[in-house]
Write a protein that holds these residues in place. Sequence first.
Motif, PDB file in Angstrom:
ATOM      1  N   TYR A  90      41.073  42.376  25.009  1.00  0.00           N
ATOM      2  CA  TYR A  90      41.332  40.984  24.631  1.00  0.00           C
ATOM      3  C   TYR A  90      41.120  40.927  23.118  1.00  0.00           C
ATOM      4  O   TYR A  90      40.181  41.544  22.595  1.00  0.00           O
ATOM      5  CB  TYR A  90      40.367  40.014  25.304  1.00  0.00           C
ATOM      6  CG  TYR A  90      40.326  40.080  26.806  1.00  0.00           C
ATOM      7  CD1 TYR A  90      41.488  39.963  27.559  1.00  0.00           C
ATOM      8  CD2 TYR A  90      39.108  40.259  27.473  1.00  0.00           C
ATOM      9  CE1 TYR A  90      41.444  40.020  28.951  1.00  0.00           C
ATOM     10  CE2 TYR A  90      39.051  40.314  28.862  1.00  0.00           C
ATOM     11  CZ  TYR A  90      40.219  40.200  29.589  1.00  0.00           C
ATOM     12  OH  TYR A  90      40.179  40.259  30.955  1.00  0.00           O
ATOM     13  N   ASP A  91      41.933  40.171  22.423  1.00  0.00           N
ATOM     14  CA  ASP A  91      41.828  40.103  20.968  1.00  0.00           C
ATOM     15  C   ASP A  91      40.478  39.545  20.518  1.00  0.00           C
ATOM     16  O   ASP A  91      39.900  39.998  19.528  1.00  0.00           O
ATOM     17  CB  ASP A  91      42.962  39.239  20.405  1.00  0.00           C
ATOM     18  CG  ASP A  91      43.115  39.377  18.900  1.00  0.00           C
ATOM     19  OD1 ASP A  91      43.867  40.248  18.462  1.00  0.00           O
ATOM     20  OD2 ASP A  91      42.456  38.606  18.170  1.00  0.00           O
ATOM     21  N   HIS A  92      39.944  38.567  21.253  1.00  0.00           N
ATOM     22  CA  HIS A  92      38.726  37.879  20.824  1.00  0.00           C
ATOM     23  C   HIS A  92      37.450  38.630  21.168  1.00  0.00           C
ATOM     24  O   HIS A  92      36.384  38.304  20.645  1.00  0.00           O
ATOM     25  CB  HIS A  92      38.647  36.489  21.479  1.00  0.00           C
ATOM     26  CG  HIS A  92      38.245  36.556  22.928  1.00  0.00           C
ATOM     27  ND1 HIS A  92      39.141  36.826  23.940  1.00  0.00           N
ATOM     28  CD2 HIS A  92      37.031  36.414  23.532  1.00  0.00           C
ATOM     29  CE1 HIS A  92      38.498  36.841  25.105  1.00  0.00           C
ATOM     30  NE2 HIS A  92      37.226  36.594  24.883  1.00  0.00           N
ATOM     31  N   CYS A  93      37.534  39.610  22.030  1.00  0.00           N
ATOM     32  CA  CYS A  93      36.355  40.217  22.647  1.00  0.00           C
ATOM     33  C   CYS A  93      35.623  41.138  21.664  1.00  0.00           C
ATOM     34  O   CYS A  93      36.203  42.115  21.177  1.00  0.00           O
ATOM     35  CB  CYS A  93      36.798  40.998  23.879  1.00  0.00           C
ATOM     36  SG  CYS A  93      35.563  42.121  24.539  1.00  0.00           S
ATOM     37  N   LEU A 136      45.681  42.167  27.544  1.00  0.00           N
ATOM     38  CA  LEU A 136      45.876  41.584  28.868  1.00  0.00           C
ATOM     39  C   LEU A 136      45.647  40.078  28.820  1.00  0.00           C
ATOM     40  O   LEU A 136      44.862  39.582  28.014  1.00  0.00           O
ATOM     41  CB  LEU A 136      44.899  42.202  29.865  1.00  0.00           C
ATOM     42  CG  LEU A 136      44.986  43.709  30.114  1.00  0.00           C
ATOM     43  CD1 LEU A 136      43.992  44.108  31.199  1.00  0.00           C
ATOM     44  CD2 LEU A 136      46.394  44.131  30.494  1.00  0.00           C
ATOM     45  N   LEU A 137      46.320  39.358  29.681  1.00  0.00           N
ATOM     46  CA  LEU A 137      46.021  37.940  29.867  1.00  0.00           C
ATOM     47  C   LEU A 137      44.614  37.800  30.425  1.00  0.00           C
ATOM     48  O   LEU A 137      44.165  38.629  31.230  1.00  0.00           O
ATOM     49  CB  LEU A 137      47.028  37.287  30.810  1.00  0.00           C
ATOM     50  CG  LEU A 137      48.430  37.058  30.243  1.00  0.00           C
ATOM     51  CD1 LEU A 137      49.384  36.631  31.357  1.00  0.00           C
ATOM     52  CD2 LEU A 137      48.416  36.019  29.126  1.00  0.00           C
ATOM     53  N   ASN A 138      43.918  36.766  30.025  1.00  0.00           N
ATOM     54  CA  ASN A 138      42.521  36.630  30.402  1.00  0.00           C
ATOM     55  C   ASN A 138      42.319  36.452  31.905  1.00  0.00           C
ATOM     56  O   ASN A 138      41.254  36.780  32.424  1.00  0.00           O
ATOM     57  CB  ASN A 138      41.875  35.466  29.647  1.00  0.00           C
ATOM     58  CG  ASN A 138      40.371  35.563  29.635  1.00  0.00           C
ATOM     59  OD1 ASN A 138      39.689  34.830  30.326  1.00  0.00           O
ATOM     60  ND2 ASN A 138      39.837  36.495  28.865  1.00  0.00           N
ATOM     61  N   LYS A 162      36.560  43.593  36.586  1.00  0.00           N
ATOM     62  CA  LYS A 162      37.247  42.932  35.478  1.00  0.00           C
ATOM     63  C   LYS A 162      36.376  43.060  34.242  1.00  0.00           C
ATOM     64  O   LYS A 162      35.447  42.290  34.020  1.00  0.00           O
ATOM     65  CB  LYS A 162      37.513  41.460  35.784  1.00  0.00           C
ATOM     66  CG  LYS A 162      38.326  40.755  34.698  1.00  0.00           C
ATOM     67  CD  LYS A 162      38.527  39.283  35.020  1.00  0.00           C
ATOM     68  CE  LYS A 162      39.412  38.613  33.974  1.00  0.00           C
ATOM     69  NZ  LYS A 162      38.803  38.566  32.633  1.00  0.00           N
ATOM     70  N   SER A 163      36.680  44.050  33.450  1.00  0.00           N
ATOM     71  CA  SER A 163      35.895  44.329  32.250  1.00  0.00           C
ATOM     72  C   SER A 163      36.762  45.078  31.262  1.00  0.00           C
ATOM     73  O   SER A 163      37.397  46.072  31.607  1.00  0.00           O
ATOM     74  CB  SER A 163      34.664  45.179  32.619  1.00  0.00           C
ATOM     75  OG  SER A 163      33.930  45.538  31.469  1.00  0.00           O
ATOM     76  N   LEU A 164      36.804  44.597  30.029  1.00  0.00           N
ATOM     77  CA  LEU A 164      37.509  45.282  28.955  1.00  0.00           C
ATOM     78  C   LEU A 164      36.519  45.482  27.816  1.00  0.00           C
ATOM     79  O   LEU A 164      35.531  44.754  27.722  1.00  0.00           O
ATOM     80  CB  LEU A 164      38.710  44.442  28.477  1.00  0.00           C
ATOM     81  CG  LEU A 164      39.855  44.240  29.466  1.00  0.00           C
ATOM     82  CD1 LEU A 164      40.999  43.474  28.797  1.00  0.00           C
ATOM     83  CD2 LEU A 164      40.369  45.553  30.029  1.00  0.00           C
ATOM     84  N   PRO A 165      36.745  46.497  26.974  1.00  0.00           N
ATOM     85  CA  PRO A 165      37.922  47.340  26.849  1.00  0.00           C
ATOM     86  C   PRO A 165      37.971  48.460  27.889  1.00  0.00           C
ATOM     87  O   PRO A 165      36.947  48.831  28.474  1.00  0.00           O
ATOM     88  CB  PRO A 165      37.762  47.945  25.454  1.00  0.00           C
ATOM     89  CG  PRO A 165      36.268  48.069  25.300  1.00  0.00           C
ATOM     90  CD  PRO A 165      35.723  46.815  25.942  1.00  0.00           C
ATOM     91  N   PRO A 188      44.891  30.409  18.991  1.00  0.00           N
ATOM     92  CA  PRO A 188      46.210  30.900  19.394  1.00  0.00           C
ATOM     93  C   PRO A 188      46.203  32.414  19.559  1.00  0.00           C
ATOM     94  O   PRO A 188      46.820  33.159  18.793  1.00  0.00           O
ATOM     95  CB  PRO A 188      47.101  30.469  18.219  1.00  0.00           C
ATOM     96  CG  PRO A 188      46.193  30.494  17.025  1.00  0.00           C
ATOM     97  CD  PRO A 188      44.842  30.071  17.541  1.00  0.00           C
ATOM     98  N   LEU A 189      45.517  32.880  20.593  1.00  0.00           N
ATOM     99  CA  LEU A 189      45.357  34.312  20.831  1.00  0.00           C
ATOM    100  C   LEU A 189      46.204  34.757  22.029  1.00  0.00           C
ATOM    101  O   LEU A 189      46.413  33.989  22.971  1.00  0.00           O
ATOM    102  CB  LEU A 189      43.884  34.635  21.073  1.00  0.00           C
ATOM    103  CG  LEU A 189      42.935  34.264  19.930  1.00  0.00           C
ATOM    104  CD1 LEU A 189      41.491  34.538  20.319  1.00  0.00           C
ATOM    105  CD2 LEU A 189      43.309  35.017  18.661  1.00  0.00           C
TER     106      LEU A 189
END
Length: 215
Positions: free
Chosen positions: A8-11, A33-35, A48-51, A109-110
Amino acid sequence: MTQKLYIYDHCPFCVKAEMIFGLKNLPFERIILLNDDEATPIGMVGRKSLPILEEDGRFMPESMDIVTHIDQQGTPILTGTPNPAITEWISATSSTLYRLFLPRAACAPLPEFATTAARAYFLTKKEASTGPFFEILKDSDGEIGNLNTMLKMLAPLIRSPEAVNGTLSTDDIHLFAHLHSLSLIRGIVYPPAVEAYRQTLSRLSGVGLYDGIAA
């Protein structure tokens, strides 16, 4: 070997994994990925865990495991000795930072929030622990002031714009990810040493800051 990084970009944990590729100038495929996409990460690593790093069909979760794995490819660059004072500073600011960061991420706007459902999923999950986002956004001035005070305490700890302790270390991975999240909060004032550091690490790692969309 094809290396894909699901993020996710914000993570901030995803930022840590991205950084090591940029710092080592290694190519990778960046997949956001979509959240609300639970199926993809669960199918890869069982939760459900990124990266998540994918290499030739094998999957690796956990940001610092990925950082260590990539750093060991070729000559390691994170060779500096960590400074406990950096860990303490990050710990002392984390609660306030993420309380202010999460409501702003929800509005930003991510790409992980490209659908209404994905944004709503994030909001519902995170508000369960923080309380209503609108209440946090309504009155942030005091907490922003506290973070600005803490940034003045960070400045003398920065020994070089290119590495907080003079030589790149895991402290740089953790600290820049923290400052990356901070960049989404409008009203933050960066002392010159902190500003030089975050701009330099952004350039070296290839991870852009949120200054332009801070709220």
